[in-house]
Design a protein around this motif. Structure first.
Motif: not given
Length: 124
Positions: A91-97, A104-118
């Protein structure tokens, strides 16, 4: 710029399945690596799965390996996450990156583009 829009989240019982979709638009023609992260309440955003532009290589977090499968259809500019044998702890909000990189980096703050989450909610 790459714009990402997720869909497919919802409520499911433990042991069930869901498929998330992520539609990309914008500067996609030059290729991009993509993936999924998730964030549960009170927790840090964590890596779930990633896939290269060609789709030839994938990677998964240990917690989802063997249960989740990432894929993509570049003709449709869409990335998918098939989630099987879901558990309440999924259970969580899932974000496309996405990133204009080979992997793609596995470290979230190194990723540039994000969806709004589902939202994905798995009941016991």
């Amino acid at each position: 710029q790459v714009q990402l829009v997720e869909s497919g989240g919802g409520l499911v019982q433990a042991g069930g399945s869901l498929r998330l979709s992520c539609a990309a638009s914008g500067r996609t023609s030059s290729g991009y690596a993509a993936g999924w992260f998730r964030q549960a309440p009170g927790k840090e955003r964590e890596f779930v799965a990633r896939i290269t532009w060609s789709g030839g290589s994938t990677g998964y977090a240990d917690s989802v390996k063997g249960r989740f499968a990432i894929s993509r259809d570049n003709a449709k500019n869409t990335v998918y996450l098939q989630m099987n044998s879901l558990k309440p702890e999924d259970t969580a909000v899932y974000y496309c990156a996405a990133d204009p990189e080979l992997v793609l980096s596995s470290i979230w703050y190194r990723v540039h583009y994000w969806g709004q989450g589902t939202q994905v909610t798995v009941s016991a």
